[in-house]
Scaffold this active site. Structure first.
Site, PDB file in Angstrom:
ATOM      1  N   ASP A 364       0.854  -1.173   0.000  1.00  0.00           N
ATOM      2  CA  ASP A 364       0.000   0.000   0.000  1.00  0.00           C
ATOM      3  C   ASP A 364       0.899   1.236   0.000  1.00  0.00           C
ATOM      4  O   ASP A 364       2.119   1.125   0.162  1.00  0.00           O
ATOM      5  CB  ASP A 364      -0.890  -0.039   1.250  1.00  0.00           C
ATOM      6  N   GLU A 735      21.215 -44.422  13.317  1.00  0.00           N
ATOM      7  CA  GLU A 735      20.372 -45.341  14.074  1.00  0.00           C
ATOM      8  C   GLU A 735      19.915 -46.525  13.225  1.00  0.00           C
ATOM      9  O   GLU A 735      19.792 -47.651  13.721  1.00  0.00           O
ATOM     10  CB  GLU A 735      19.146 -44.591  14.616  1.00  0.00           C
TER      11      GLU A 735
END
Length: 945
Positions: A364, A735
């Site tokens: 704006d 893992e």
């Protein structure tokens, strides 16, 4: 007031309908489009009212039919559905299923293994923890409609039964006659029936910053929003007095239309939301597929079915980053806090990252790029231009060589209805009334004029308000010698045509063709600088109530005042930063194209000679393809005179082109586009509540510069997210690989249990990951273009680093596990879960991952720069988090209660030394990779010189 209170048609009391259909019944009044065209008497008849207003019986009947004059409130979302939504995340679904299956396995197995129940409860605990963190971080009530209520004035003055009354604005009904004066907020949509110099500020509704005049006479039929005789809820009367008859209340008003647009606009998913969802699908698919394959491999080997099933679930748990959702939420929250310190309040966590991917800012103008304070900067009189210093409404500054322009400023100040209000402790200098007149009053004060004293010495006896046909305003004052003087200001060409003399050195000189051309050229020169230009003139008149034609003819030209709404001083640097970052800025405003272009040039949005300019009327003629062509054309684009629907259409079109769109705004008219954009940015100080609640980010200081800062912080957050993703997923590889290797090596037990994996993911990995999310912003973050919307979170480079770092960790922990197993000399088939060697081996695996992750966290802090050059101590939280993880691992290894839960054993000093050496090896390998990468980049740059 709830939507159910709305009434429509002849619905009896107590019967409710949706508020979206509430409108004035055609049997009770005219269609909205015909309201502006009706003469006053016909308008009264059509609305069933009169100059004396409504009777008490009329009011009661209409209140039952139309409901109160307020906007419906959106009910706050129920807490339980919001909490339940936290469990629909794909990671949560996978883990919930895993927990349920594990619990079922515990029930079916004989004898029952407490470790299986522990695993089921641990997985469920992870899901609950993640859901709690996500709920706490993301829950915020939608209050856009409630904030619209705040813009409805609380009280108003009406005529009822011929008597003036003051009542709550919510009690207005169609047909009420409202009494208005300067400074009042308009309480409903109404049509003027009497008007004396009425001017309104529609900025909150249309985005236009100028005060616009209003009349009571009929105008051609059409949309009331464009009619010069209509006023609308939420706007302000800045000048004049009048009476108006209400034709729409509540949700049937123009504000109601904006409410419906805002409520219908869905929140857009941010790029990170889409990428995390895609990542969750891939990871969940890989986890399920890997678990199924390993289950299929182990079952034929004679392993117990339930044990094999639990083993496969452990593999799946190893691949799912259980701590990632919580880590992501908290890391984004860190970004939110950092932005808040830079005056940017982010209301939704994921908006932080979306800011970093912003490629277009639709901004704006008034109040965003400018200060919303008109300021006189140049005066022209007697052939000379005089500079006025200072900006805004504070009368601080001076007029160069004030003598020749003193009478010009005195006349301009006397011909004003506005008032300059000094600071009151809560607010600074401000103007009540038209901002253009306010600028003239400030300039007069800078010239040393006491306008209050001048008004007392020369009281006003008559006024001829400004209208858009004459483009002039005139006032008549009794002079100190008993005569009467008319003071006139207005459009330069209109006023110049009515002048026959010019003031020079205290006397009137004939306005020759040469001097007239000189004055016209001076006005054009001021306008060419992007200034709004007003001409000022005066003349002696014969009496206190002269006819208008006498007042505005044979005038003496005093000069011109050139003014503008000054840009915020920090905006140009912010625009430059956005340009360097490859962010396109599009001005989207309700103002005139020339005004918009002047401001855009001052702040650096427009630098070329011919920017593309589109208006709302032009957009209405374009189909989607034409709009796409307009947006894809010039990089410098100004869209002016646009409506809320136009803004939403532009945002949608940009998103359709693959842009990540941020929209700034401060008015209620901006709310639909703010909500529909990827990032809605509202002004915190000057913006309306509607805009602030529809947006996901609020600039507390109203500074456009804060947008550029927030984009940089958003990009930094995204980089940090990638850092901790590399950190977390490389741990998951470490893992998984030992489990896979043990399976194909024929080892009957797992090298690391599911409970140990959960301890790593939630106990040892979360704090370092959070610390990585708090890495400071790198200096080059705004020197690269925005990443494409379609860019994957797991790019080739990211996956390469995950495999590289995870692979080194996996090799290290596999080595220490099988070294322990083989060194014992025990056959694979003889190992049990309670074997001391096995317990120490799995402890070595868990500790090896934790220690290597400590070194890994240091390695991933930078992409190319050596971590030693960046400084090991520049992120002390990371070192502290890594030490906490190692301390937790030590407790798991040595504390008997933890040994029982995790099946671990104590490690020796030699074991820790081996693990530290493996971690140091990982850091050395990563530093070597970065060095080779820097060398290749330097060679490539040298080769292009």
């Amino acid at each position: 007031m709830c939507a159910e209170r709305a009434r429509h048609g002849t619905a009896p009391p107590g019967e409710s309908v949706p508020v979206a259909v509430r409108a004035n019944d055609p049997r009770d009044g005219p269609a909205a489009a015909s309201v502006p065209a009706l003469p006053v008497r016909e308008l009264f008849d059509a609305l069933g009212t009169g100059p004396r207003g409504l009777t008490a019986d009329d009011v009661t009947a209409r209140r039952t039919r139309y409901g109160p004059n307020d906007l419906p409130r959106v009910g706050r979302p129920n807490l339980w559905p919001r909490l339940a939504a936290q469990f629909t995340d794909l990671f949560a679904v996978v883990l919930l299923v895993a927990s349920a299956i594990t619990f079922l396995a515990y029930v079916l197995e004989r004898p029952r293994d407490p470790a299986t129940l522990q695993l089921a409860l641990a997985i469920l605990g992870v899901v609950l923890l993640n859901a709690g963190i996500g709920f706490a971080q993301e829950y915020s009530a939608e209050r856009t409609a409630e904030s619209l209520q705040a813009m409805v004035p609380r009280a108003c003055r009406v005529l009822r039964d011929g008597e003036r009354q003051e009542l709550a604005a919510r009690d207005l009904v169609p047909g009420d006659v409202v009494v208005l004066e300067a400074g009042d907020a308009v309480p409903a949509d109404c049509r003027l029936v009497e008007a004396q110099g009425v001017a309104v500020n529609n900025a909150a509704l249309t985005g236009e910053s100028d005060a616009v005049s209003r009349v009571a006479e009929p105008v051609p039929p059409g949309s009331p929003l464009g009619a010069r005789n209509c006023l609308f809820m939420g706007t302000d009367l800045v000048a004049g007095t009048g009476k108006a008859v209400v034709f729409a209340v509540g949700a049937a008003t123009e504000f109601g239309r904006i409410f419906r647009l805002t409520a219908a606009a869905p929140r857009q998913r941010t790029p990170l939301q889409r990428q995390v969802a895609a990542m969750a699908r891939r990871v969940a698919g890989i986890a399920l597929a890997t678990g199924a394959v390993l289950f299929a491999v182990r079952v034929p080997s004679g392993q117990p079915f339930v044990d094999t099933f639990v083993f496969s679930l452990g593999v799946m748990v190893a691949l799912v980053p259980e701590g990632l959702p919580a880590t992501l939420s908290v890391s984004l929250a860190i970004g939110v806090r950092r932005m808040a310190r830079r005056h940017a309040l982010v209301k939704q966590l994921l908006a932080v990252e979306a800011l970093g991917s912003t490629s277009v800012v639709c901004t704006d103008k008034t109040g965003t790029l400018t200060q919303a304070e008109m300021t006189v900067v140049q005066l022209w009189a007697k052939g000379v231009t005089h500079t006025v210093t200072g900006v805004g409404y504070a009368p601080v500054g001076e007029v160069a060589d004030v003598g020749p322009v003193r009478e010009l400023l005195r006349t301009a100040a006397l011909c004003c209805d506005a008032r300059l209000v000094p600071p009151d402790g809560r607010r600074g200098w401000r103007v009540l009334g038209d901002t253009t007149e306010g600028a003239l009053l400030v300039a007069a004060a800078k010239a040393g004029l006491d306008t209050t004293a001048e008004e007392a010495r020369t009281p006003r006896v008559a006024e001829y308000p400004f209208d858009s046909v004459r483009k002039l305003m005139s006032t008549v004052h009794r002079d100190r010698d008993g005569g009467y003087v008319a003071h006139v200001k207005g459009a330069p060409l209109e006023l110049l045509a009515r002048c026959d003399t010019v003031g020079r050195n205290g006397v009137r000189a004939p306005l020759t063709e040469a001097s007239r051309a000189e004055a016209a050229a001076a006005a054009d020169a001021l306008a060419g600088q992007g200034l709004r230009v007003l001409a000022v003139a005066r003349r002696q008149v014969s009496g206190p109530r002269p006819v208008l034609s006498d007042v505005e003819s044979e005038l003496t030209l005093l000069g011109f005042a050139g003014m503008y709404d000054p840009p915020r001083p920090e905006v140009r640097d912010a625009v430059d930063a956005c340009r360097r970052a490859g962010i396109r800025i599009v001005m989207v405003t309700g103002d005139h194209p020339l005004t918009a272009e002047a401001v855009a040039r001052r702040v650096g949005i427009v630098r070329g000679s011919a920017p593309a300019v589109g208006t709302g009327a032009h957009l209405d003629t374009l189909d989607d393809a034409g709009l796409d062509a307009l947006l894809a054309g010039s990089t410098e684009l100004l869209l002016c005179r646009v409506s809320p629907e136009h803004k939403m259409r532009v945002v949608t079109a940009l998103q359709r082109r693959g842009e990540v769109v941020a929209v700034t705004g401060d008015g209620a008219n901006d709310a639909p586009a703010l909500k529909h954009a990827d990032i809605g940015v509202a002004m915190g100080a000057s913006g309306t509540d509607v805009a602030r609640e529809a947006a996901v980010m609020v600039l507390l200081d109203d500074s456009f510069a804060s947008i550029a800062t927030a984009v940089g912080l958003g990009r930094s957050v995204y980089r940090n997210i990638r850092k901790f993703l590399i950190y977390v997923f490389s741990s998951n590889i470490a893992e998984l690989v030992p489990i896979v290797v043990a399976t194909f090596a024929g080892f009957p037990l797992v090298p690391i249990t599911a409970v140990q994996i959960l301890a790593i993911d939630l106990g040892s990995d979360v704090l370092p990951a959070l610390a990585l999310g708090a890495e400071p912003m790198e200096p080059d973050v705004m020197d690269s273009p925005p990443r494409p919307r379609q860019e994957r979170l797991f790019s080739t480079a990211v996956m390469g680093r995950i495999l590289f770092l995870g692979g080194i960790q996996a090799l290290g922990v596999c080595a220490v596990f099988f070294w322990h197993i083989h060194a014992s000399g025990i056959p694979y088939a003889d190992f049990t879960k309670d074997d001391p060697v096995y317990r120490q081996a799995i402890t070595m695996v868990q500790a090896g991952i934790v220690v290597s992750q400590f070194f890994n966290s240091l390695a991933v802090r930078t992409d190319r720069q050596s971590v030693f050059r960046a400084g090991l101590l520049t992120n002390p939280w990371l070192l502290a988090a890594g030490c906490c993880g190692i301390a937790l691992m030590s407790a798991i290894s040595y504390a008997p209660p933890f040994q029982t839960v995790f099946g671990t054993a104590p490690l020796s000093a030699a074991d820790w030394a081996v693990l530290a050496a493996l971690g140091a090896l990982l850091l050395a390998a990563e530093e070597t990779r970065k060095g080779m990468l820097r060398h290749r980049e330097a060679s490539a740059k040298g080769g292009t010189r």
